[in-house]
Design an enzyme around this catalytic site. Structure first.
Site, PDB file in Angstrom:
ATOM      1  N   HIS A   5      22.159 -81.687-107.995  1.00 59.11           N
ATOM      2  CA  HIS A   5      20.751 -81.332-108.197  1.00 59.11           C
ATOM      3  C   HIS A   5      20.446 -80.851-109.605  1.00 59.11           C
ATOM      4  O   HIS A   5      19.305 -80.501-109.899  1.00 59.11           O
ATOM      5  CB  HIS A   5      20.352 -80.229-107.210  1.00 59.11           C
ATOM      6  CG  HIS A   5      20.816 -80.489-105.814  1.00 59.11           C
ATOM      7  ND1 HIS A   5      21.973 -79.923-105.301  1.00 59.11           N
ATOM      8  CD2 HIS A   5      20.315 -81.285-104.842  1.00 59.11           C
ATOM      9  CE1 HIS A   5      22.151 -80.349-104.061  1.00 59.11           C
ATOM     10  NE2 HIS A   5      21.178 -81.184-103.761  1.00 59.11           N
ATOM     11  N   GLY A  21       8.278 -71.258-108.580  1.00 57.09           N
ATOM     12  CA  GLY A  21       8.466 -72.344-107.630  1.00 57.09           C
ATOM     13  C   GLY A  21       8.090 -73.695-108.211  1.00 57.09           C
ATOM     14  O   GLY A  21       8.775 -74.697-108.009  1.00 57.09           O
ATOM     15  N   ARG A  25       4.873 -75.036-113.663  1.00 57.92           N
ATOM     16  CA  ARG A  25       4.777 -73.668-114.177  1.00 57.92           C
ATOM     17  C   ARG A  25       5.989 -73.356-115.054  1.00 57.92           C
ATOM     18  O   ARG A  25       5.871 -72.641-116.046  1.00 57.92           O
ATOM     19  CB  ARG A  25       4.664 -72.659-113.045  1.00 57.92           C
ATOM     20  CG  ARG A  25       4.363 -71.239-113.537  1.00 57.92           C
ATOM     21  CD  ARG A  25       3.820 -70.360-112.441  1.00 57.92           C
ATOM     22  NE  ARG A  25       2.529 -70.845-111.994  1.00 57.92           N
ATOM     23  CZ  ARG A  25       2.026 -70.664-110.774  1.00 57.92           C
ATOM     24  NH1 ARG A  25       2.725 -69.991-109.870  1.00 57.92           N
ATOM     25  NH2 ARG A  25       0.848 -71.130-110.455  1.00 57.92           N
ATOM     26  N   ARG A  44      15.114 -84.707-109.902  1.00 56.14           N
ATOM     27  CA  ARG A  44      14.075 -84.494-108.890  1.00 56.14           C
ATOM     28  C   ARG A  44      12.837 -83.798-109.457  1.00 56.14           C
ATOM     29  O   ARG A  44      12.064 -83.187-108.716  1.00 56.14           O
ATOM     30  CB  ARG A  44      14.629 -83.709-107.692  1.00 56.14           C
ATOM     31  CG  ARG A  44      15.738 -84.413-106.939  1.00 56.14           C
ATOM     32  CD  ARG A  44      16.327 -83.533-105.845  1.00 56.14           C
ATOM     33  NE  ARG A  44      17.410 -84.227-105.158  1.00 56.14           N
ATOM     34  CZ  ARG A  44      17.364 -84.637-103.895  1.00 56.14           C
ATOM     35  NH1 ARG A  44      16.278 -84.437-103.175  1.00 56.14           N
ATOM     36  NH2 ARG A  44      18.402 -85.236-103.353  1.00 56.14           N
ATOM     37  N   ARG A  88      12.791 -64.205-109.562  1.00 59.41           N
ATOM     38  CA  ARG A  88      11.794 -65.127-109.020  1.00 59.41           C
ATOM     39  C   ARG A  88      10.404 -64.621-109.370  1.00 59.41           C
ATOM     40  O   ARG A  88      10.113 -63.421-109.254  1.00 59.41           O
ATOM     41  CB  ARG A  88      11.932 -65.244-107.500  1.00 59.41           C
ATOM     42  CG  ARG A  88      10.671 -65.795-106.828  1.00 59.41           C
ATOM     43  CD  ARG A  88      10.845 -66.253-105.420  1.00 59.41           C
ATOM     44  NE  ARG A  88       9.587 -66.243-104.700  1.00 59.41           N
ATOM     45  CZ  ARG A  88       8.546 -67.047-104.936  1.00 59.41           C
ATOM     46  NH1 ARG A  88       8.594 -67.915-105.928  1.00 59.41           N
ATOM     47  NH2 ARG A  88       7.448 -66.962-104.212  1.00 59.41           N
ATOM     48  N   ILE A  89       9.543 -65.512-109.806  1.00 61.54           N
ATOM     49  CA  ILE A  89       8.132 -65.189-110.001  1.00 61.54           C
ATOM     50  C   ILE A  89       7.314 -66.211-109.227  1.00 61.54           C
ATOM     51  O   ILE A  89       7.621 -67.398-109.231  1.00 61.54           O
ATOM     52  CB  ILE A  89       7.726 -65.174-111.490  1.00 61.54           C
ATOM     53  CG1 ILE A  89       8.030 -66.517-112.164  1.00 61.54           C
ATOM     54  CG2 ILE A  89       8.413 -64.040-112.233  1.00 61.54           C
ATOM     55  CD1 ILE A  89       7.473 -66.619-113.569  1.00 61.54           C
ATOM     56  N   GLY A  90       6.305 -65.735-108.527  1.00 63.02           N
ATOM     57  CA  GLY A  90       5.528 -66.681-107.739  1.00 63.02           C
ATOM     58  C   GLY A  90       4.283 -66.051-107.174  1.00 63.02           C
ATOM     59  O   GLY A  90       3.942 -64.901-107.477  1.00 63.02           O
ATOM     60  N   SER A  91       3.616 -66.804-106.337  1.00 61.77           N
ATOM     61  CA  SER A  91       2.399 -66.329-105.691  1.00 61.77           C
ATOM     62  C   SER A  91       2.730 -65.829-104.291  1.00 61.77           C
ATOM     63  O   SER A  91       3.775 -66.158-103.722  1.00 61.77           O
ATOM     64  CB  SER A  91       1.359 -67.445-105.628  1.00 61.77           C
ATOM     65  OG  SER A  91       1.877 -68.564-104.938  1.00 61.77           O
ATOM     66  N   GLU A 184       5.781 -64.372 -98.844  1.00 60.82           N
ATOM     67  CA  GLU A 184       6.048 -65.570 -99.645  1.00 60.82           C
ATOM     68  C   GLU A 184       7.149 -66.358 -98.934  1.00 60.82           C
ATOM     69  O   GLU A 184       7.412 -66.099 -97.760  1.00 60.82           O
ATOM     70  CB  GLU A 184       6.381 -65.203-101.094  1.00 60.82           C
ATOM     71  CG  GLU A 184       7.472 -64.152-101.268  1.00 60.82           C
ATOM     72  CD  GLU A 184       8.873 -64.727-101.133  1.00 60.82           C
ATOM     73  OE1 GLU A 184       9.257 -65.567-101.949  1.00 60.82           O
ATOM     74  OE2 GLU A 184       9.600 -64.317-100.188  1.00 60.82           O
ATOM     75  N   MET A 185       7.815 -67.318 -99.599  1.00 58.89           N
ATOM     76  CA  MET A 185       8.659 -68.250 -98.862  1.00 58.89           C
ATOM     77  C   MET A 185      10.054 -68.481 -99.451  1.00 58.89           C
ATOM     78  O   MET A 185      10.786 -69.346 -98.960  1.00 58.89           O
ATOM     79  CB  MET A 185       7.945 -69.604 -98.744  1.00 58.89           C
ATOM     80  CG  MET A 185       6.628 -69.542 -97.996  1.00 58.89           C
ATOM     81  SD  MET A 185       5.769 -71.142 -97.904  1.00 58.89           S
ATOM     82  CE  MET A 185       6.877 -72.070 -96.866  1.00 58.89           C
ATOM     83  N   GLU A 186      10.437 -67.717-100.489  1.00 59.93           N
ATOM     84  CA  GLU A 186      11.718 -68.006-101.145  1.00 59.93           C
ATOM     85  C   GLU A 186      12.658 -66.808-101.320  1.00 59.93           C
ATOM     86  O   GLU A 186      13.865 -66.980-101.464  1.00 59.93           O
ATOM     87  CB  GLU A 186      11.478 -68.621-102.541  1.00 59.93           C
ATOM     88  CG  GLU A 186      10.915 -70.018-102.549  1.00 59.93           C
ATOM     89  CD  GLU A 186       9.402 -70.066-102.352  1.00 59.93           C
ATOM     90  OE1 GLU A 186       8.900 -71.059-101.812  1.00 59.93           O
ATOM     91  OE2 GLU A 186       8.720 -69.088-102.751  1.00 59.93           O
ATOM     92  N   ASP A 209      -4.033 -64.684-102.298  1.00 62.40           N
ATOM     93  CA  ASP A 209      -4.911 -64.761-101.130  1.00 62.40           C
ATOM     94  C   ASP A 209      -4.620 -63.601-100.198  1.00 62.40           C
ATOM     95  O   ASP A 209      -3.542 -63.007-100.230  1.00 62.40           O
ATOM     96  CB  ASP A 209      -4.773 -66.102-100.393  1.00 62.40           C
ATOM     97  CG  ASP A 209      -3.364 -66.338 -99.875  1.00 62.40           C
ATOM     98  OD1 ASP A 209      -2.962 -65.645 -98.923  1.00 62.40           O
ATOM     99  OD2 ASP A 209      -2.670 -67.214-100.402  1.00 62.40           O
ATOM    100  N   ARG A 222      -7.226 -66.900-113.187  1.00 61.97           N
ATOM    101  CA  ARG A 222      -5.938 -67.251-112.587  1.00 61.97           C
ATOM    102  C   ARG A 222      -4.852 -67.306-113.652  1.00 61.97           C
ATOM    103  O   ARG A 222      -3.758 -66.765-113.467  1.00 61.97           O
ATOM    104  CB  ARG A 222      -6.056 -68.598-111.863  1.00 61.97           C
ATOM    105  CG  ARG A 222      -4.774 -69.062-111.200  1.00 61.97           C
ATOM    106  CD  ARG A 222      -5.011 -70.335-110.420  1.00 61.97           C
ATOM    107  NE  ARG A 222      -5.805 -70.076-109.235  1.00 61.97           N
ATOM    108  CZ  ARG A 222      -5.280 -69.800-108.038  1.00 61.97           C
ATOM    109  NH1 ARG A 222      -3.967 -69.740-107.892  1.00 61.97           N
ATOM    110  NH2 ARG A 222      -6.057 -69.581-107.010  1.00 61.97           N
TER     111      ARG A 222
END
Length: 237
Positions: A5, A21, A25, A44, A88-91, A184-186, A209, A222
């Site tokens: 990967h 993610g 970004r 990928r 990790r940085i994210g929403s 979040e999801m990670e 949100d 944003r």
């Protein structure tokens, strides 16, 4: 050296990695915050760039969405590329009324119903923790730079929580007194893999949100909101 990967050579990736993610970004951060950024992976379209920030080597690499994707990329970075720290940085979605649009959450512990740890490591674990020293450094950097953050626990889900048929039933299954600030999801996969491999991990999230938020951000708001989080992560490095 490469993995299935990641086509980067050993030495192409810095000891500290910032992981959004979204691959675009990662590209945005490299182009707007790093000096002499070089694309070191595009397998990928999971872009990774290595450059300098305030004279320090930094890699920014996308993780993709969800724990399986994060689990693959952070495992390979830690295990095969000698990475020591991942932020990790994210929403995220906000779970308390005090949070406003683009408020920043810094995670301590993450709860997940996922069997990620059981499948990876035969460990029936559902709470994973950030590295305290790295997380403390991020908090101290925020204070130094007059950036307001909310530090506490979060949840990590296997699906986008907005699409859950009844999010309240999920919330009732969270351990008592865990009191999550957001979702979040990670992060669970990142924290668990870091602990398993004796590495360091932290997670910064920007609220985009919440059922308590009715505002709709402009594109300028944003970008500014996310830039604050990005710069905090980089300055903490």
């Amino acid at each position: 050296m490469s993995t299935p990967h990641n086509e980067a050579n050993l030495g192409d990736i810095a000891k500290t990695v910032i992981m959004p993610g979204d691959p675009l970004r990662a590209k945005y951060i490299a182009e707007n915050f790093l000096e002499d950024a070089k694309l070191v992976n595009k397998v990928r379209n999971i872009f990774a760039y290595t450059g300098k920030y305030n004279g320090k080597d930094i890699t920014v690499m996308a993780s993709g969405m969800g724990m399986p994707s994060m689990g693959i990329y952070c495992y390979e970075l830690y295990k095969f590329y000698g990475v020591e720290n991942i932020i990790r940085i994210g929403s995220c979605g906000g779970y308390i009324p005090e949070l406003k649009l683009f408020d920043i959450i810094l995670a301590d512990n993450v709860f997940s119903e996922s069997n990620f740890a059981l499948t990876l490591n035969n460990d029936n674990c559902h709470i994973a923790s950030s590295d305290k020293s790295l997380t403390d450094t991020i908090e101290k950097t925020a204070i130094k730079n007059n950036i307001s953050i909310h530090r506490g626990n979060t949840v990590c889900t296997d699906c986008f929580d907005i699409y859950m048929t009844d999010v309240n039933k999920f919330l009732k299954r969270i351990p008592e007194n865990f009191n999550p600030l957001g979702a979040e999801m990670e992060a669970f996969a990142l924290f668990y893999v870091a602990k398993m491999l004796d590495k360091k991990a932290a997670c910064l999230m920007s609220v985009v949100d919440s059922k308590f938020i009715k505002d709709v951000a402009t594109s300028e708001e944003r970008e500014k909101g996310l830039n604050t989080m990005i710069k905090l992560a980089l300055d903490a490095c």
